[in-house]
Design an enzyme around this catalytic site. Structure first.
Site, short mmCIF file in Angstrom:
data_model
loop_
_atom_site.label_atom_id
_atom_site.label_comp_id
_atom_site.label_asym_id
_atom_site.label_seq_id
_atom_site.Cartn_x
_atom_site.Cartn_y
_atom_site.Cartn_z
N GLY A 82 3.22 5.17 6.67
CA GLY A 82 2.40 5.62 7.86
C GLY A 82 2.14 4.65 8.89
O GLY A 82 1.96 4.69 10.19
N GLY A 83 2.23 3.26 8.66
CA GLY A 83 2.26 2.04 9.38
C GLY A 83 3.53 1.75 9.87
O GLY A 83 3.74 0.75 10.78
N LYS A 119 5.19 6.53 1.87
CA LYS A 119 5.01 5.22 2.60
C LYS A 119 5.36 5.47 3.92
O LYS A 119 6.19 6.16 4.39
CB LYS A 119 5.65 4.21 1.84
CG LYS A 119 4.70 3.70 0.63
CD LYS A 119 5.29 2.42 -0.10
CE LYS A 119 5.55 1.35 0.89
NZ LYS A 119 4.15 0.86 1.43
N GLU A 123 10.01 -2.28 4.16
CA GLU A 123 9.42 -2.26 2.80
C GLU A 123 10.37 -1.67 1.54
O GLU A 123 10.32 -2.23 0.59
CB GLU A 123 8.31 -1.10 3.01
CG GLU A 123 7.04 -1.62 3.91
CD GLU A 123 6.03 -0.51 4.07
OE1 GLU A 123 4.81 -1.25 4.65
OE2 GLU A 123 6.18 0.51 4.01
N GLY A 158 0.91 -1.40 0.09
CA GLY A 158 0.11 -0.15 0.01
C GLY A 158 0.85 1.38 -0.08
O GLY A 158 2.27 1.14 -0.38
N ALA A 159 0.22 2.34 0.16
CA ALA A 159 0.76 3.56 0.14
C ALA A 159 -0.06 4.82 1.01
O ALA A 159 -1.16 4.53 1.05
CB ALA A 159 1.34 4.16 -1.32
N ASP A 160 0.68 5.81 1.31
CA ASP A 160 -0.21 6.80 2.14
C ASP A 160 -0.48 7.86 1.14
O ASP A 160 -1.41 8.50 1.17
CB ASP A 160 0.63 7.52 3.27
CG ASP A 160 0.95 6.27 4.01
OD1 ASP A 160 0.13 5.64 4.88
OD2 ASP A 160 2.22 5.92 4.30
O1 LIG Z 1 3.61 2.20 4.26
C1 LIG Z 1 2.61 1.35 4.83
C2 LIG Z 1 3.23 1.11 5.90
O2 LIG Z 1 4.49 1.30 6.60
C3 LIG Z 1 1.38 1.32 4.29
O3 LIG Z 1 1.40 0.91 3.34
C4 LIG Z 1 0.67 2.63 4.42
O4 LIG Z 1 0.75 3.45 5.50
C5 LIG Z 1 -0.72 2.45 4.00
O5 LIG Z 1 -1.67 1.96 4.76
P1 LIG Z 1 -2.89 1.49 4.62
O6 LIG Z 1 -2.85 0.47 3.64
O7 LIG Z 1 -3.45 1.16 5.84
O8 LIG Z 1 -3.66 2.94 4.38
#
Ligand SMILES: O=C(CO)[C@H](O)[C@H](O)COP(=O)(O)O
Length: 231
Positions: free
Chosen positions: A96-97, A94, A103, A82-84
């Protein structure tokens, strides 16, 4: 289920269709990547998977996917994550998690890097989402001062905040800390990425520039394919 969640599910499932028997697969982290991991596990293929976080490793193990050590492979056939934010030419924010370092390590050895996201993540310019920057714990406040200088040199004056878990700093899977930089707008992601990377104490940053080979974006009722115009 919300519209955004439906879109995440749709792109996760569409990405799972790109995976072939026998592949080495990088498994992303987050609520969108989770849909991909579930969909790919449901296909019951013979795969070797490299997770990008402890959280994803647990999920994949629970779903019966075979995990391998990152150092057991030279190349990964496909990584889906995924991505932010997804900006022009598939430049991304990227992390956010908090899994940005693993990654990026996994993306860096992947032949195909597919970013998946709901439509809200697609932006005309990166920077509204705070940019995660992973730093070593030792002397992290002095590293933060250097990061501020780098941000100022790039015309960015927003706050830089240490990521917290309640009252204690958030510790990543790698034992590091994360600062989130409120950039507002990142006009030149390539230059900012290079400057941050050259900053002592910074382990990695969440700008993924020139790394995604393609994207799958959720919209109402369909999955839109995104491509990069520059190689
Ligand atoms: O980079 C990331 C984690 O480090 C995630 O891919 C990004 O934060 C997107 O998360 P989500 O799919 O929950 O919106």
């Amino acid at each position: 289920m919300t519209d955004a969640e439906r879109q995440k599910q749709a792109v996760g499932q569409a990405a799972a269709e790109l995976v072939r028997n026998g592949m080495v697969v990088g498994l992303g982290t987050g609520s969108t990547a989770k849909w991909f991991v579930e969909a790919v596990a449901a296909r019951k293929l013979d795969l070797s998977c490299v997770p990008t976080s402890v959280e994803t490793a647990h999920l994949a193990t629970r779903l019966g996917l075979r995990l391998i050590e990152m150092d057991a492979v030279e190349r990964i056939d496909i990584t889906v994550d995924g991505a932010d934010e997804i900006g022009p030419d598939l430049a991304l924010i990227k992390g956010g998690g908090g899994a940005l370092l693993r990654e990026k390590l996994v993306w860096a050895v992947s032949d195909r890097c597919v970013v998946i996201a709901d439509g809200s993540k697609h932006v005309a310019r990166l920077g509204a989402f705070p940019l995660p920057i992973e730093v070593v714990p030792f002397g992290h406040r002095t590293t933060a001062a250097r990061i501020r200088d780098v941000l100022h040199a790039s015309g960015i004056d927003g706050p830089l905040r240490l990521r917290m878990d309640g009252s204690v700093p958030r510790v990543t899977d790698n034992g590091n800390l994360i600062y989130d930089a409120q950039c507002g707008a990142i006009d030149d992601p390539g230059t900012l990425a290079a400057r941050l990377k050259a900053t002592t104490g910074v382990v990695e940053h969440g700008i993924f520039f020139g790394m995604a080979t393609e994207g799958l974006l959720g919209t109402d009722g369909e999955v839109r394919r995104l491509t990069r115009s520059r190689p």
